[in-house]
Design a protein around this motif. Structure first.
Motif, PDB file in Angstrom:
ATOM      1  N   GLU A 140      87.487  -1.393  53.900  1.00 56.31           N
ATOM      2  CA  GLU A 140      86.101  -1.916  54.465  1.00 56.31           C
ATOM      3  C   GLU A 140      85.119  -0.730  54.317  1.00 56.31           C
ATOM      4  O   GLU A 140      85.100   0.117  55.051  1.00 56.31           O
ATOM      5  CB  GLU A 140      86.229  -2.254  55.810  1.00 56.31           C
ATOM      6  CG  GLU A 140      87.436  -3.119  55.957  1.00 56.31           C
ATOM      7  CD  GLU A 140      87.315  -4.655  55.167  1.00 56.31           C
ATOM      8  OE1 GLU A 140      88.405  -5.125  54.980  1.00 56.31           O
ATOM      9  OE2 GLU A 140      86.179  -5.263  55.319  1.00 56.31           O
ATOM     10  N   SER A 141      84.137  -1.084  53.385  1.00 58.83           N
ATOM     11  CA  SER A 141      82.956  -0.128  53.506  1.00 58.83           C
ATOM     12  C   SER A 141      82.008  -0.748  54.552  1.00 58.83           C
ATOM     13  O   SER A 141      81.621  -1.887  54.767  1.00 58.83           O
ATOM     14  CB  SER A 141      82.162  -0.158  51.989  1.00 58.83           C
ATOM     15  OG  SER A 141      81.713  -1.513  51.722  1.00 58.83           O
ATOM     16  N   PRO A 142      81.428   0.171  55.479  1.00 60.18           N
ATOM     17  CA  PRO A 142      80.466  -0.245  56.492  1.00 60.18           C
ATOM     18  C   PRO A 142      79.097  -0.784  56.008  1.00 60.18           C
ATOM     19  O   PRO A 142      78.238  -1.280  56.821  1.00 60.18           O
ATOM     20  CB  PRO A 142      80.147   0.939  57.405  1.00 60.18           C
ATOM     21  CG  PRO A 142      80.708   2.017  56.325  1.00 60.18           C
ATOM     22  CD  PRO A 142      81.569   1.619  55.523  1.00 60.18           C
ATOM     23  N   GLU A 143      79.184  -0.902  54.617  1.00 57.79           N
ATOM     24  CA  GLU A 143      77.617  -0.966  54.097  1.00 57.79           C
ATOM     25  C   GLU A 143      77.270  -2.496  54.433  1.00 57.79           C
ATOM     26  O   GLU A 143      75.954  -2.814  54.745  1.00 57.79           O
ATOM     27  CB  GLU A 143      77.515  -0.930  52.564  1.00 57.79           C
ATOM     28  CG  GLU A 143      77.567   0.498  52.189  1.00 57.79           C
ATOM     29  CD  GLU A 143      77.635   0.786  50.659  1.00 57.79           C
ATOM     30  OE1 GLU A 143      77.522   1.815  50.355  1.00 57.79           O
ATOM     31  OE2 GLU A 143      77.915  -0.373  49.923  1.00 57.79           O
ATOM     32  N   LEU A 144      78.236  -3.383  54.099  1.00 57.11           N
ATOM     33  CA  LEU A 144      77.789  -4.882  54.475  1.00 57.11           C
ATOM     34  C   LEU A 144      77.519  -5.175  55.857  1.00 57.11           C
ATOM     35  O   LEU A 144      76.495  -5.910  56.105  1.00 57.11           O
ATOM     36  CB  LEU A 144      79.107  -5.750  54.234  1.00 57.11           C
ATOM     37  CG  LEU A 144      78.979  -7.360  53.823  1.00 57.11           C
ATOM     38  CD1 LEU A 144      77.737  -7.381  52.932  1.00 57.11           C
ATOM     39  CD2 LEU A 144      80.177  -7.838  53.540  1.00 57.11           C
ATOM     40  N   GLN A 145      78.110  -4.455  56.895  1.00 58.03           N
ATOM     41  CA  GLN A 145      77.606  -4.753  58.351  1.00 58.03           C
ATOM     42  C   GLN A 145      76.303  -4.273  58.445  1.00 58.03           C
ATOM     43  O   GLN A 145      75.380  -4.824  59.221  1.00 58.03           O
ATOM     44  CB  GLN A 145      78.755  -4.234  59.079  1.00 58.03           C
ATOM     45  CG  GLN A 145      78.363  -4.706  60.599  1.00 58.03           C
ATOM     46  CD  GLN A 145      79.391  -4.057  61.481  1.00 58.03           C
ATOM     47  OE1 GLN A 145      79.698  -2.880  61.392  1.00 58.03           O
ATOM     48  NE2 GLN A 145      79.498  -4.679  62.784  1.00 58.03           N
ATOM     49  N   SER A 146      75.874  -2.849  57.952  1.00 61.00           N
ATOM     50  CA  SER A 146      74.755  -2.348  58.290  1.00 61.00           C
ATOM     51  C   SER A 146      73.619  -2.927  57.719  1.00 61.00           C
ATOM     52  O   SER A 146      72.517  -3.377  58.239  1.00 61.00           O
ATOM     53  CB  SER A 146      74.701  -0.892  57.986  1.00 61.00           C
ATOM     54  OG  SER A 146      75.282  -0.785  56.464  1.00 61.00           O
ATOM     55  N   LEU A 147      73.875  -3.386  56.429  1.00 60.44           N
ATOM     56  CA  LEU A 147      73.045  -4.437  55.605  1.00 60.44           C
ATOM     57  C   LEU A 147      72.447  -5.772  56.468  1.00 60.44           C
ATOM     58  O   LEU A 147      71.439  -6.163  56.509  1.00 60.44           O
ATOM     59  CB  LEU A 147      73.374  -4.887  54.097  1.00 60.44           C
ATOM     60  CG  LEU A 147      73.304  -3.937  53.174  1.00 60.44           C
ATOM     61  CD1 LEU A 147      73.908  -4.443  51.737  1.00 60.44           C
ATOM     62  CD2 LEU A 147      71.761  -3.427  52.976  1.00 60.44           C
ATOM     63  N   ALA A 148      73.510  -6.423  56.963  1.00 56.69           N
ATOM     64  CA  ALA A 148      73.574  -7.630  57.620  1.00 56.69           C
ATOM     65  C   ALA A 148      72.629  -7.280  58.771  1.00 56.69           C
ATOM     66  O   ALA A 148      71.665  -8.135  59.181  1.00 56.69           O
ATOM     67  CB  ALA A 148      74.698  -8.156  57.945  1.00 56.69           C
ATOM     68  N   ALA A 149      73.108  -6.099  59.523  1.00 53.69           N
ATOM     69  CA  ALA A 149      72.237  -5.728  60.874  1.00 53.69           C
ATOM     70  C   ALA A 149      70.676  -5.410  60.497  1.00 53.69           C
ATOM     71  O   ALA A 149      69.801  -5.915  61.085  1.00 53.69           O
ATOM     72  CB  ALA A 149      72.828  -4.929  61.519  1.00 53.69           C
TER      73      ALA A 149
END
Lengths: 300, 106
Positions: free
Chosen positions: A264-273
């Motif tokens: 799981e790369s944390p990019e997706l969550q930070s992008l969504a945030a």
């Protein structure tokens, strides 16, 4: 499927008609085309058109469709006298019509006389046992009486014959979700996504059900479906953005004890945030503080 | 819309003039008993000019193009149609009477 342009058009027409600017017939046609449920307004403006003989004759053959639309809206607003009058007019014009018979059945339903409505529908089914709408009305009647298990049984039998009916699958999924039978609801949503893969709202509902079921695999699949919803709506669906954030934090929590595979790369969550914060800043700037504190608590 | 239309008219006129010139040129060559290899350079130029005018008119006269992306701002699906086939009538609005009391006048 109501697209954004159609929704803005509908709202604009609604405001126009509400403020006395005319265009009632266009509004009624649009409501009929988009199949939205605006019974009070349809009743008010449709009846005003029907009561005006000049406007009524200007409609031509569309007059009878308007009678049917107003009859159904009147049933929804519980003005059963108007419904009876409309049905009488329609019956005079089309004496042997199945459609009018169906309206009569719906009137009996609205009055609450379930047994008589059931009799009316069965007699209509004798003439044509493959009438889709009558089958669906029987399901609706079972639901209205509170007999959910009978509704599920009837709906399943209906879907064995008419497997391509999206509305029925959607209704079945709704019933299952209301009974918390999430696995069956997930099956229904899978059918819907298979038949109409470009409707993002089915992806969203499926992801919601998977997220509710929980468990690592379901959460990962839910995250994928939230992502596909964002893809199909151009990033404008707030619920899907929230879904991504919640899924990522739930997955992190579930796999905390296990060996970290760290796919799981944390990019997706930070992008969504980031997307959420931008959206809130634009539309509800005073709630931005709530959002940032909620997102911060998720990242833990 | 006016300018595009004029462009279109001119484009069609240029094409017709080029065709007429080519037919005349062929007639001339028949009289001089020479081979017809192709229309002269200026006719080809006129042909290309007429083509460009017609295409630009065809693109501008009909108006704005509609978007085809399903996720564009105009086309994205916002809500599903309410399931009207399964509509039930014993909902809570039964307890809220409608303010306007209208009847069908016949």
């Amino acid at each position: 499927m109501v697209s954004k342009t159609e929704e803005t058009q509908l709202n604009r027409l609604e405001n126009q008609v509400d403020n006395g600017g005319g265009g009632a017939w266009d509004y009624l046609c649009l409501v009929r085309k988009l199949k939205v449920r605006r019974s009070e307004k349809v009743f008010k403006y449709g009846l005003s058109i029907l009561n005006d003989p000049k406007k009524r004759s200007a409609l031509g053959p569309e007059e009878w469709t308007l009678y049917e639309q107003v009859a159904i809206a009147a049933m929804d607003c519980q003005c059963l006298d108007v419904t009876k009058d409309c049905i009488k007019v329609l019956q005079k014009k089309f004496p042997e019509s199945k459609r009018v018979g169906r309206l009569n059945g719906m009137l009996l339903e609205a009055k609450g006389s379930w047994a008589e409505a059931e009799k009316a529908y069965s007699s209509l089914l004798e003439d044509n046992s493959l009438d889709q709408v009558i089958h669906k009305r029987r399901v609706a009647m079972a639901k209205a009486q509170g007999n959910i298990s009978k509704a599920i049984e009837l709906l399943n039998k209906y879907l064995e014959i008419f497997m391509a009916d999206h509305d029925a699958w959607r209704e079945l999924a709704d019933i299952y979700v209301s009974l918390q039978m999430y696995k069956q609801a997930a099956f229904c949503y899978e059918e819907l996504i298979l038949s109409q893969p470009t409707v993002p709202l089915y992806h969203l509902a499926y992801a919601d059900v998977l997220y509710t079921l929980g468990g690592l695999e379901n959460l990962q699949t839910a995250k994928k479906y939230y992502a596909s919803t964002i893809d199909l709506t151009g990033g404008k669906n707030t619920r899907a953005l929230f879904g991504i954030c919640l899924c990522t934090s739930a997955i992190a929590q579930v796999s905390k004890g296990r060996n970290k595979e760290d796919k799981e790369s944390p990019e997706l969550q930070s992008l969504a945030a980031t997307a959420l914060e931008k959206d809130y800043k634009q539309r509800a700037a005073d709630k931005l503080g709530l959002l940032t504190s909620a997102l911060r608590s998720l990242k833990i | 819309m006016g300018l595009g239309f004029i462009f279109g008219v001119f484009g069609v006129l240029f094409l017709f003039h080029a065709a007429y010139s080519t037919i005349q040129y062929r007639g001339l060559l028949k009289i001089m008993e020479e081979e017809f290899s192709g229309p002269p350079m200026n006719v080809v130029l006129e042909l290309l000019l007429g083509f460009v005018f017609c295409v630009s008119a065809a693109l501008t006269v009909p108006g704005n193009f509609l978007s085809i992306h399903p996720d564009s701002e105009e086309n994205r699906i916002v809500s599903l149609p309410a399931n009207l086939d399964f509509m039930i009538f014993n909902h809570r609005a039964k307890a809220l009477p409608l303010e306007i009391d209208m009847k069908l006048k016949h």
